[in-house]
Scaffold this motif. Sequence first.
Motif, PDB file in Angstrom:
ATOM      1  N   ALA A   1      60.258  26.559 115.987  1.00  0.00           N
ATOM      2  CA  ALA A   1      61.050  26.028 114.877  1.00  0.00           C
ATOM      3  C   ALA A   1      61.727  27.208 114.184  1.00  0.00           C
ATOM      4  CB  ALA A   1      60.147  25.269 113.907  1.00  0.00           C
ATOM      5  N   PRO A   2      62.630  26.944 113.251  1.00  0.00           N
ATOM      6  CA  PRO A   2      63.229  28.059 112.508  1.00  0.00           C
ATOM      7  C   PRO A   2      62.163  28.846 111.745  1.00  0.00           C
ATOM      8  CG  PRO A   2      64.463  26.021 112.157  1.00  0.00           C
ATOM      9  CD  PRO A   2      63.215  25.643 112.879  1.00  0.00           C
ATOM     10  N   ALA A   3      62.433  30.110 111.500  1.00  0.00           N
ATOM     11  CA  ALA A   3      61.513  30.937 110.724  1.00  0.00           C
ATOM     12  C   ALA A   3      61.324  30.325 109.341  1.00  0.00           C
ATOM     13  CB  ALA A   3      62.064  32.355 110.599  1.00  0.00           C
ATOM     14  N   GLY A   4      60.104  30.432 108.817  1.00  0.00           N
ATOM     15  CA  GLY A   4      59.833  29.902 107.487  1.00  0.00           C
ATOM     16  C   GLY A   4      59.319  28.481 107.473  1.00  0.00           C
ATOM     17  N   LEU A   5      59.015  27.915 108.645  1.00  0.00           N
ATOM     18  CA  LEU A   5      58.463  26.564 108.675  1.00  0.00           C
ATOM     19  C   LEU A   5      57.136  26.563 107.907  1.00  0.00           C
ATOM     20  CD1 LEU A   5      58.814  23.683 109.948  1.00  0.00           C
ATOM     21  CD2 LEU A   5      57.267  24.456 111.750  1.00  0.00           C
ATOM     22  N   PRO A   6      56.951  25.672 106.931  1.00  0.00           N
ATOM     23  CA  PRO A   6      55.702  25.653 106.150  1.00  0.00           C
ATOM     24  C   PRO A   6      54.472  25.527 107.041  1.00  0.00           C
ATOM     25  CG  PRO A   6      57.356  24.255 105.128  1.00  0.00           C
ATOM     26  CD  PRO A   6      57.920  24.669 106.451  1.00  0.00           C
ATOM     27  N   GLU A   7      53.439  26.246 106.685  1.00  0.00           N
ATOM     28  CA  GLU A   7      52.227  26.290 107.494  1.00  0.00           C
ATOM     29  C   GLU A   7      51.614  24.911 107.746  1.00  0.00           C
ATOM     30  OE1 GLU A   7      49.792  28.038 110.064  1.00  0.00           O
ATOM     31  OE2 GLU A   7      51.425  29.034 108.989  1.00  0.00           O
ATOM     32  N   PRO A   8      51.618  23.990 106.746  1.00  0.00           N
ATOM     33  CA  PRO A   8      51.064  22.657 107.008  1.00  0.00           C
ATOM     34  C   PRO A   8      51.788  21.931 108.144  1.00  0.00           C
ATOM     35  CG  PRO A   8      51.259  22.995 104.652  1.00  0.00           C
ATOM     36  CD  PRO A   8      51.964  24.142 105.309  1.00  0.00           C
ATOM     37  N   LEU A   9      53.121  22.155 108.273  1.00  0.00           N
ATOM     38  CA  LEU A   9      53.865  21.508 109.352  1.00  0.00           C
ATOM     39  C   LEU A   9      53.567  22.181 110.692  1.00  0.00           C
ATOM     40  CD1 LEU A   9      57.352  20.715 107.772  1.00  0.00           C
ATOM     41  CD2 LEU A   9      55.274  19.327 107.850  1.00  0.00           C
ATOM     42  N   VAL A  10      53.399  23.503 110.684  1.00  0.00           N
ATOM     43  CA  VAL A  10      53.009  24.200 111.907  1.00  0.00           C
ATOM     44  C   VAL A  10      51.676  23.642 112.414  1.00  0.00           C
ATOM     45  CG1 VAL A  10      52.359  26.420 112.918  1.00  0.00           C
ATOM     46  CG2 VAL A  10      54.223  26.316 111.254  1.00  0.00           C
ATOM     47  N   THR A  11      50.728  23.492 111.485  1.00  0.00           N
ATOM     48  CA  THR A  11      49.395  22.992 111.849  1.00  0.00           C
ATOM     49  C   THR A  11      49.464  21.558 112.371  1.00  0.00           C
ATOM     50  OG1 THR A  11      48.394  24.414 110.169  1.00  0.00           O
ATOM     51  CG2 THR A  11      47.075  22.559 110.968  1.00  0.00           C
ATOM     52  N   LEU A  12      50.254  20.726 111.706  1.00  0.00           N
ATOM     53  CA  LEU A  12      50.377  19.321 112.117  1.00  0.00           C
ATOM     54  C   LEU A  12      50.996  19.202 113.508  1.00  0.00           C
ATOM     55  CD1 LEU A  12      50.260  16.248 111.365  1.00  0.00           C
ATOM     56  CD2 LEU A  12      52.608  16.520 110.512  1.00  0.00           C
ATOM     57  N   LEU A  13      52.102  19.905 113.730  1.00  0.00           N
ATOM     58  CA  LEU A  13      52.780  19.827 115.021  1.00  0.00           C
ATOM     59  C   LEU A  13      51.909  20.414 116.135  1.00  0.00           C
ATOM     60  CD1 LEU A  13      56.355  20.780 113.816  1.00  0.00           C
ATOM     61  CD2 LEU A  13      55.714  18.607 114.852  1.00  0.00           C
TER      62      LEU A  13
END
Length: 359
Positions: free
Chosen positions: A293-305
């Motif tokens: 994803a683009p840089a700066g993706l919030p950590e909660p979304l990284v974890t969810l995906l």
Amino acid sequence: MLLLKPRGTQPYKAPLPRLTAINRASLPSLLATITLLSLASFTQAAQAQTRPAADPQTAISQYPSRTIKMLVGFPPGGPNDQLARLLGLRLADQLKQSIVIENKAGANGEIAATQTAAATPDGYTLLFGSSGALAVSPSLNPNLPYDPLKDLTPISMVALNPMLLVTSPKSGITSVADLIARAKAQPGKLTFASAGTGSPTHLAGELFRDIAGINLLHVPYKGGGPAMNDVMSGEIDMYFAGLSTALPLVNAGRLHAHALTTNKRSATVPKLPTISELGFPSYSAIIWYGVLAPAGLPEPLVTLLRKHLLAIMNMPDFRKQLSDLGAEVYDQNPAEFRAFMKDDLDKWAKVIAAMKLTK
């Protein structure tokens, strides 16, 4: 562009209004009502434009609330596209939200990577990227508009596609050891084909030539098909071919397979050794695929995906479909994926620098 909807759901279809005759007497009042409704709609739209943006935490908690784009850097029908569609369909199921596969073909995947790097890091633009644009292009193209490690967020490695070292039956080469012995006996005489200068098939051959300490003559082609044809005909001695492409020809006796380019054996051809186990432990040349994803993706979304992608990679039917395409599940979490990318960038930078190769 392909829209993948969660399976088991049907798009909502509003019932069509019943058409009735309008008498002349009621027409003025109907027009007045339409005017009032139009003014109300305009006022609401204007208020929406001036309303403050939603709280970021609220947007994260409600994710995904709209369609997600997954960019693919190659045309429909190729390995990248096929894998992205298999993954995207299941991710749509997992997230209960539609995913659009957008093919941004060109420049070995660089166009899709560039557009992803420039997008808003809100989880609604994802990249199904591969090693070409993310590990090779930065060393080939000094004007690349993105840095894979700085401008993208690795979410999960998904798969890898091994290559096979194959030779023409007419060459008489019987093994990797035999190939190396012949190359040392007659430096520069043995030829190896590639799908083009700077392609994975080219770099795999250059890395092998360097590690084995031999001199091979590189013959670039415009695509893997013509390269494979000339190896089968005997005009070219050897080629590093994608597993899914080469295996049917090996089974038909039109090519001889000698070794895999991965650092461990493939479940698809478990009896075939790797180049690394034949005396070259540092050799590894694979085509890998992952979601970013683009840089700066919030950590909660990284974890969810990442959680949903891991669930997909553990699905037996997904693994089987990847195997049918000659690919294998290759699971890495975000930190492992980032470290792997850096190592691959460094490896190919050295090979490309030694070759003095640029776009």
